[in-house]
Design a protein around this motif. Structure first.
Motif, mmCIF file in Angstrom:
data_model
loop_
_atom_site.group_PDB
_atom_site.id
_atom_site.type_symbol
_atom_site.label_atom_id
_atom_site.label_comp_id
_atom_site.label_asym_id
_atom_site.label_seq_id
_atom_site.Cartn_x
_atom_site.Cartn_y
_atom_site.Cartn_z
ATOM 1 N N LEU A 1 0.809 -1.218 0.000
ATOM 2 C CA LEU A 1 0.000 0.000 0.000
ATOM 3 C C LEU A 1 0.846 1.274 0.000
ATOM 4 O O LEU A 1 0.422 2.289 -0.542
ATOM 5 C CB LEU A 1 -0.953 -0.011 1.199
ATOM 6 C CG LEU A 1 -1.970 -1.154 1.216
ATOM 7 C CD1 LEU A 1 -2.742 -1.147 2.518
ATOM 8 C CD2 LEU A 1 -2.895 -1.066 0.023
ATOM 9 N N LYS A 2 2.024 1.207 0.578
ATOM 10 C CA LYS A 2 2.878 2.400 0.639
ATOM 11 C C LYS A 2 3.334 2.864 -0.740
ATOM 12 O O LYS A 2 3.647 4.024 -0.927
ATOM 13 C CB LYS A 2 4.072 2.156 1.553
ATOM 14 C CG LYS A 2 5.058 1.150 1.010
ATOM 15 C CD LYS A 2 6.092 0.757 2.018
ATOM 16 C CE LYS A 2 7.153 1.791 2.149
ATOM 17 N NZ LYS A 2 8.111 1.488 3.196
ATOM 18 N N SER A 3 3.354 1.954 -1.719
ATOM 19 C CA SER A 3 3.800 2.342 -3.060
ATOM 20 C C SER A 3 2.621 2.624 -3.997
ATOM 21 O O SER A 3 2.829 2.857 -5.179
ATOM 22 C CB SER A 3 4.704 1.262 -3.654
ATOM 23 O OG SER A 3 3.964 0.074 -3.855
ATOM 24 N N ARG A 4 1.416 2.619 -3.475
ATOM 25 C CA ARG A 4 0.226 2.880 -4.294
ATOM 26 C C ARG A 4 -0.256 4.313 -4.166
ATOM 27 O O ARG A 4 -1.386 4.623 -4.512
ATOM 28 C CB ARG A 4 -0.884 1.909 -3.932
ATOM 29 C CG ARG A 4 -0.515 0.485 -4.263
ATOM 30 C CD ARG A 4 -1.662 -0.447 -4.041
ATOM 31 N NE ARG A 4 -1.271 -1.812 -4.275
ATOM 32 C CZ ARG A 4 -1.492 -2.465 -5.416
ATOM 33 N NH1 ARG A 4 -2.098 -1.865 -6.409
ATOM 34 N NH2 ARG A 4 -1.103 -3.711 -5.542
ATOM 35 N N GLY A 5 0.588 5.164 -3.650
ATOM 36 C CA GLY A 5 0.258 6.580 -3.537
ATOM 37 C C GLY A 5 -0.010 6.991 -2.100
ATOM 38 O O GLY A 5 -0.251 6.152 -1.228
ATOM 39 N N PRO A 6 0.011 8.298 -1.870
ATOM 40 C CA PRO A 6 -0.106 8.798 -0.501
ATOM 41 C C PRO A 6 -1.466 8.523 0.144
ATOM 42 O O PRO A 6 -1.548 8.396 1.361
ATOM 43 C CB PRO A 6 0.142 10.302 -0.645
ATOM 44 C CG PRO A 6 -0.092 10.608 -2.077
ATOM 45 C CD PRO A 6 0.229 9.364 -2.840
ATOM 46 N N ILE A 7 -2.509 8.396 -0.648
ATOM 47 C CA ILE A 7 -3.830 8.150 -0.055
ATOM 48 C C ILE A 7 -3.883 6.751 0.555
ATOM 49 O O ILE A 7 -4.288 6.583 1.704
ATOM 50 C CB ILE A 7 -4.957 8.371 -1.087
ATOM 51 C CG1 ILE A 7 -5.027 9.849 -1.429
ATOM 52 C CG2 ILE A 7 -6.288 7.862 -0.563
ATOM 53 C CD1 ILE A 7 -6.010 10.211 -2.495
ATOM 54 N N PHE A 8 -3.462 5.739 -0.205
ATOM 55 C CA PHE A 8 -3.459 4.373 0.329
ATOM 56 C C PHE A 8 -2.501 4.244 1.509
ATOM 57 O O PHE A 8 -2.823 3.610 2.518
ATOM 58 C CB PHE A 8 -3.096 3.354 -0.758
ATOM 59 C CG PHE A 8 -4.223 3.057 -1.693
ATOM 60 C CD1 PHE A 8 -5.328 2.338 -1.268
ATOM 61 C CD2 PHE A 8 -4.186 3.508 -2.998
ATOM 62 C CE1 PHE A 8 -6.372 2.064 -2.135
ATOM 63 C CE2 PHE A 8 -5.222 3.238 -3.871
ATOM 64 C CZ PHE A 8 -6.329 2.512 -3.443
ATOM 65 N N ALA A 9 -1.331 4.833 1.385
ATOM 66 C CA ALA A 9 -0.354 4.765 2.471
ATOM 67 C C ALA A 9 -0.900 5.454 3.722
ATOM 68 O O ALA A 9 -0.835 4.897 4.820
ATOM 69 C CB ALA A 9 0.959 5.414 2.033
ATOM 70 N N GLY A 10 -1.439 6.635 3.542
ATOM 71 C CA GLY A 10 -1.985 7.386 4.672
ATOM 72 C C GLY A 10 -3.154 6.678 5.335
ATOM 73 O O GLY A 10 -3.254 6.636 6.569
ATOM 74 N N LEU A 11 -4.047 6.120 4.522
ATOM 75 C CA LEU A 11 -5.193 5.394 5.078
ATOM 76 C C LEU A 11 -4.743 4.157 5.856
ATOM 77 O O LEU A 11 -5.290 3.846 6.913
ATOM 78 C CB LEU A 11 -6.170 4.996 3.975
ATOM 79 C CG LEU A 11 -7.023 6.120 3.414
ATOM 80 C CD1 LEU A 11 -7.832 5.636 2.203
ATOM 81 C CD2 LEU A 11 -7.952 6.693 4.473
ATOM 82 N N ALA A 12 -3.745 3.464 5.326
ATOM 83 C CA ALA A 12 -3.238 2.275 6.020
ATOM 84 C C ALA A 12 -2.653 2.648 7.374
ATOM 85 O O ALA A 12 -2.943 2.000 8.385
ATOM 86 C CB ALA A 12 -2.196 1.564 5.161
ATOM 87 N N ILE A 13 -1.854 3.690 7.406
ATOM 88 C CA ILE A 13 -1.240 4.125 8.659
ATOM 89 C C ILE A 13 -2.298 4.636 9.634
ATOM 90 O O ILE A 13 -2.299 4.276 10.808
ATOM 91 C CB ILE A 13 -0.156 5.188 8.402
ATOM 92 C CG1 ILE A 13 1.018 4.549 7.663
ATOM 93 C CG2 ILE A 13 0.299 5.834 9.706
ATOM 94 C CD1 ILE A 13 2.012 5.537 7.105
ATOM 95 N N ALA A 14 -3.213 5.472 9.139
ATOM 96 C CA ALA A 14 -4.260 6.017 10.009
ATOM 97 C C ALA A 14 -5.150 4.909 10.563
ATOM 98 O O ALA A 14 -5.523 4.928 11.739
ATOM 99 C CB ALA A 14 -5.091 7.039 9.241
ATOM 100 N N CYS A 15 -5.469 3.951 9.733
ATOM 101 C CA CYS A 15 -6.329 2.841 10.162
ATOM 102 C C CYS A 15 -5.615 1.987 11.206
ATOM 103 O O CYS A 15 -6.152 1.715 12.276
ATOM 104 C CB CYS A 15 -6.723 2.006 8.951
ATOM 105 S SG CYS A 15 -7.747 0.591 9.357
ATOM 106 N N CYS A 16 -4.408 1.600 10.904
ATOM 107 C CA CYS A 16 -3.663 0.677 11.757
ATOM 108 C C CYS A 16 -3.170 1.355 13.035
ATOM 109 O O CYS A 16 -3.439 0.883 14.135
ATOM 110 C CB CYS A 16 -2.487 0.119 10.964
ATOM 111 S SG CYS A 16 -1.572 -1.135 11.821
ATOM 112 N N ARG A 17 -2.470 2.437 12.888
ATOM 113 C CA ARG A 17 -1.844 3.097 14.037
ATOM 114 C C ARG A 17 -2.794 4.047 14.749
ATOM 115 O O ARG A 17 -2.608 4.331 15.924
ATOM 116 C CB ARG A 17 -0.619 3.907 13.586
ATOM 117 C CG ARG A 17 0.407 3.122 12.867
ATOM 118 C CD ARG A 17 1.268 2.401 13.806
ATOM 119 N NE ARG A 17 2.311 1.710 13.074
ATOM 120 C CZ ARG A 17 3.251 1.048 13.644
ATOM 121 N NH1 ARG A 17 3.297 0.982 14.945
ATOM 122 N NH2 ARG A 17 4.146 0.421 12.937
#
Length: 115
Positions: free
Chosen positions: A86-102
């Motif tokens: 997800l981190k390499s699929r753009g800032p939206i996917f990366a940001g959502l993954a981090i916000a969701c998880c952390r």
């Protein structure tokens, strides 16, 4: 606390294993990038964390917490590991993954678990 430490170590460790080339340039102080921890030993630690963390959650908490823990671990892993990465699929996917998880899962899970 043990389950959270194992979950966090697993997610961070997976990221370091998959990003060792980048980390050697951008974060050379990280254990794998610095050569202080071999990938083989890191995989052993990650395996232990992947077994201990969920085992603690399964043993001590209700199904909601188990689901949140497993989902958070999956999202944290999908952040770094192909085919999701997800981190390499753009800032939206990366940001959502981090916000969701952390953000949400960690805070809600801890809050619910200590009630």
């Amino acid at each position: 606390l043990i389950a959270l430490l194992c979950g966090n170590a697993f997610i961070v460790g997976i990221n370091q294993l998959y990003d060792v080339d980048v980390d050697q340039i951008n974060k050379p102080f990280l254990p794998i990038a610095a050569g202080e921890l071999s990938p083989k030993r890191a995989k052993l630690i990650l395996t232990a964390c992947a077994l201990i963390g969920p085992s603690v959650v399964f043993a001590l908490y209700p199904p909601l917490i188990v689901s949140l823990y497993l989902f958070g671990t999956f999202i944290g892993t999908a952040y770094s590991v192909p085919p999701f990465r997800l981190k390499s699929r753009g800032p939206i996917f990366a940001g959502l993954a981090i916000a969701c998880c952390r953000g949400f899962l960690l805070n809600f899970g801890v809050y619910y678990a200590v009630l």
